[in-house]
Design a protein around this motif. Structure first.
Motif, short mmCIF file in Angstrom:
data_model
loop_
_atom_site.label_atom_id
_atom_site.label_comp_id
_atom_site.label_asym_id
_atom_site.label_seq_id
_atom_site.Cartn_x
_atom_site.Cartn_y
_atom_site.Cartn_z
N ARG A 261 33.45 -2.05 53.04
CA ARG A 261 32.11 -1.66 52.61
C ARG A 261 31.19 -1.70 53.83
NH1 ARG A 261 29.63 -6.79 49.13
NH2 ARG A 261 29.75 -8.33 50.81
N PHE A 262 30.40 -0.69 53.95
CA PHE A 262 29.52 -0.51 55.10
C PHE A 262 28.08 -0.83 54.68
CE2 PHE A 262 26.63 2.58 57.28
CZ PHE A 262 26.63 1.96 58.53
N PRO A 263 27.49 -1.93 55.22
CA PRO A 263 26.11 -2.26 54.84
C PRO A 263 25.12 -1.28 55.48
CG PRO A 263 26.88 -3.79 56.52
CD PRO A 263 28.05 -2.91 56.17
N LEU A 264 24.26 -0.70 54.66
CA LEU A 264 23.24 0.18 55.21
C LEU A 264 22.28 -0.63 56.08
CD1 LEU A 264 22.44 2.46 52.12
CD2 LEU A 264 23.88 2.96 54.10
N LEU B 161 23.26 8.71 54.08
CA LEU B 161 23.92 8.01 53.00
C LEU B 161 22.91 7.28 52.12
CD1 LEU B 161 26.98 6.53 54.94
CD2 LEU B 161 26.92 8.58 53.50
N ARG B 162 23.33 7.04 50.87
CA ARG B 162 22.50 6.33 49.90
C ARG B 162 23.30 5.14 49.36
NH1 ARG B 162 19.43 8.86 52.27
NH2 ARG B 162 17.93 10.44 51.54
N PRO B 163 22.60 4.13 48.82
CA PRO B 163 23.33 2.97 48.28
C PRO B 163 24.38 3.39 47.25
CG PRO B 163 20.98 2.51 48.40
CD PRO B 163 21.14 3.96 48.72
N ASN B 164 25.56 2.72 47.34
CA ASN B 164 26.69 2.90 46.42
C ASN B 164 27.40 4.25 46.59
OD1 ASN B 164 26.20 0.36 45.24
ND2 ASN B 164 24.62 1.27 43.92
N ASP B 165 27.13 4.98 47.68
CA ASP B 165 27.94 6.15 47.99
C ASP B 165 29.38 5.70 48.29
OD1 ASP B 165 25.88 7.87 47.63
OD2 ASP B 165 25.58 8.35 49.75
N VAL B 166 30.32 6.56 47.96
CA VAL B 166 31.73 6.28 48.27
C VAL B 166 32.21 7.37 49.24
CG1 VAL B 166 34.07 6.08 47.38
CG2 VAL B 166 32.14 5.16 46.07
N VAL B 167 32.68 6.93 50.40
CA VAL B 167 33.23 7.86 51.39
C VAL B 167 34.76 7.83 51.25
CG1 VAL B 167 33.42 8.42 53.84
CG2 VAL B 167 31.26 7.50 52.93
N VAL C 45 27.67 1.07 51.31
CA VAL C 45 28.46 2.29 51.13
C VAL C 45 29.92 1.88 51.25
CG1 VAL C 45 29.08 4.50 52.15
CG2 VAL C 45 26.68 3.86 51.95
N TYR C 46 30.78 2.43 50.40
CA TYR C 46 32.16 1.97 50.32
C TYR C 46 33.09 3.03 50.94
CZ TYR C 46 30.00 -1.34 47.19
OH TYR C 46 29.19 -2.31 46.69
N LEU C 47 33.99 2.57 51.84
CA LEU C 47 34.91 3.45 52.57
C LEU C 47 36.31 3.25 52.01
CD1 LEU C 47 33.58 2.62 56.16
CD2 LEU C 47 32.94 4.55 54.72
N THR C 48 36.95 4.32 51.62
CA THR C 48 38.29 4.23 51.03
C THR C 48 39.10 5.46 51.43
OG1 THR C 48 39.51 3.90 48.96
CG2 THR C 48 37.57 5.34 48.88
N GLY C 49 40.36 5.44 51.08
CA GLY C 49 41.25 6.55 51.44
C GLY C 49 41.83 6.36 52.84
N GLU C 50 42.08 7.47 53.48
CA GLU C 50 42.72 7.45 54.80
C GLU C 50 41.66 7.23 55.89
OE1 GLU C 50 45.97 7.45 55.44
OE2 GLU C 50 46.23 7.37 53.26
#
Length: 415
Positions: A311-314, A379-385, A300-305
């Motif tokens: 990237r957060f491994p499930l 969360l699911r694979p390739n989600d973007v937070v 899962v990918y973390l971006t923004g503020e």
């Protein structure tokens, strides 16, 4: 779509099975270990020696070995006609004479006859051996006139010991060998007190016993037929040294069992150590592959503020939630720049042809109670937070980018 209790249930309905750790992480070093036993113990060589009130009678079953069969070590005597001159044969001066030659049955069961070769006669009766010899003589074009007999019986024997005049080994010949004849061959029984004396017969792993008084009282017991390998022992009395040997044997058996158990525990401990080392090596190798990013993972990918864009491994074997991603790898939301009102989870369609189809789940964090929903949103694979920035933060960054340009322009103008 705002994140509510109902939308969380809808988002979590998408099928997803977390990746599983390799089997080495669930195995234990002792799961397959077994304690090796001492194995089958040999039969005791000594029996407990207790002076009995009456000796038990154990008579062997009747034996019928059948016709005598030639064995290794037996000496057979081959008699063939002795040739004379023609004049002597016609005149009758030469009486009928035979040439007699003895042959020992060798360890391969054969005898060697000149001009004939080796003939296997072991385990044959005398008649079967004569037929075999006749056939071989005919095949070699030799006059098959002969006679065959056994001169020495050496292959089948019975041992007699104990309280007898002369312990010996008696051969078994063409005629049956009975118990009374075997005792007579050893010089007879030398016993003064018959109350505690017995004749013991050991045959094929079984021990039989006949009290001496009963042997003399019942003539039929004296006519027990003996077979090859029988051992006869005449016991005279209760012997302290034999009782001592029995208890020493029991002590040795107990020591043997204890040593076998100790050896088995040592062996099991060594096996567990080896298995544990193998498991640790396999786990270490897998951990190294994880560190080198050589293992396929779901991210899962973390971006923004966020505190740490990454990237957060499930995780393996369990579901991860939005709160896990934000407050583990993400480092939380900076309170000065992050807009807690606009926390998004962007999820694309599983069909690659629907690339533009994206669902944006929005969490409004102004109400602190909504953060409980983050702990339930899977969360699911390739989600973007994505966490949006505050409006004031956007203006501050514009000013910070414009200020250096304005200063540079004014300095250039003054020059």
């Amino acid at each position: 779509m705002p994140i509510t209790s109902e939308s969380v249930m809808l988002a979590n309905q998408s099928a997803y099975r977390p990746l599983a750790l390799p089997g080495v992480f669930s195995q234990t070093a002792g799961s397959a270990g077994t304690l090796r036993g001492a194995g089958a113990l040999p039969e005791p060589a000594f029996q407990a020696e207790n002076r009995p009130a009456a000796l038990e009678t154990r008579i062997p079953p009747p034996a019928d070995p059948g016709p005598y069969k030639i064995g290794v070590g037996d000496v057979v005597l081959l008699a063939t006609p002795q040739a004379g001159t023609t004049i002597e044969e016609l005149s009758g001066l030469l009486a009928a004479q035979n040439r007699r030659q003895g042959y020992t049955v060798q360890d391969d069961g054969a005898i060697a006859i000149p001009d004939v070769g080796r003939i296997h006669i072991a385990d044959m009766t005398l008649e079967e051996a004569e037929a075999e010899l006749f056939q071989r003589l005919v095949e070699n074009q030799i006059d098959p006139s002969f006679s065959l007999e056994i001169a020495e019986f050496n292959s089948k024997k019975v041992s007699i010991g104990g309280a007898v005049a002369s312990p010996t080994v008696a051969p078994i010949a063409l005629t049956p060998l009975y118990l009374d004849a075997a005792l007579a061959a050893a010089g007879g029984v030398t016993v003064t007190d018959q109350d505690y004396a017995s004749v013991r017969l050991y045959r094929q792993g079984t021990l039989y016993q006949i009290p001496l008084s009963e042997l003399y009282a019942r003539s039929g017991l004296q006519r027990i037929q003996l077979v090859d390998g029988d051992s006869i022992f005449v016991d005279t009395e209760y012997r302290l040294e034999q009782a001592q040997a029995y208890f020493e044997e029991q002590i040795r058996i107990a020591e043997f069992r204890q040593k076998a158990r100790t050896d088995a525990l040592t062996e099991l401990s060594a096996e567990v150590t080896l298995r544990r080392a193998a498991l640790e090596e396999a786990r270490s190798n897998y951990q190294t592959q994880l560190d080198l990013d050589a293992v396929a993972r779901d991210y899962v990918y973390l971006t923004g503020e966020v505190g740490n864009q990454s990237r957060f491994p499930l995780p393996f074997d369990r579901q991860a939630t939005l709160a896990d991603a934000l407050y583990n790898e993400g480092g939380g939301i900076p309170t000065q720049t992050g807009n807690v009102r606009e926390i998004y989870v962007l999820r694309g369609s599983a069909d690659p042809r629907e690339f533009a189809s994206v669902t944006a789940w929005q969490l409004d964090g102004r109400n602190a109670a909504n953060f409980l929903l983050a702990t339930r949103f899977e969360l699911r694979p390739n989600d973007v937070v994505f966490v949006a920035e505050q409006p004031i933060t956007r203006w501050n960054r514009v000013i910070q980018q414009l200020t250096p340009s304005l200063l540079s322009t004014s300095v250039a103008a003054t020059r």
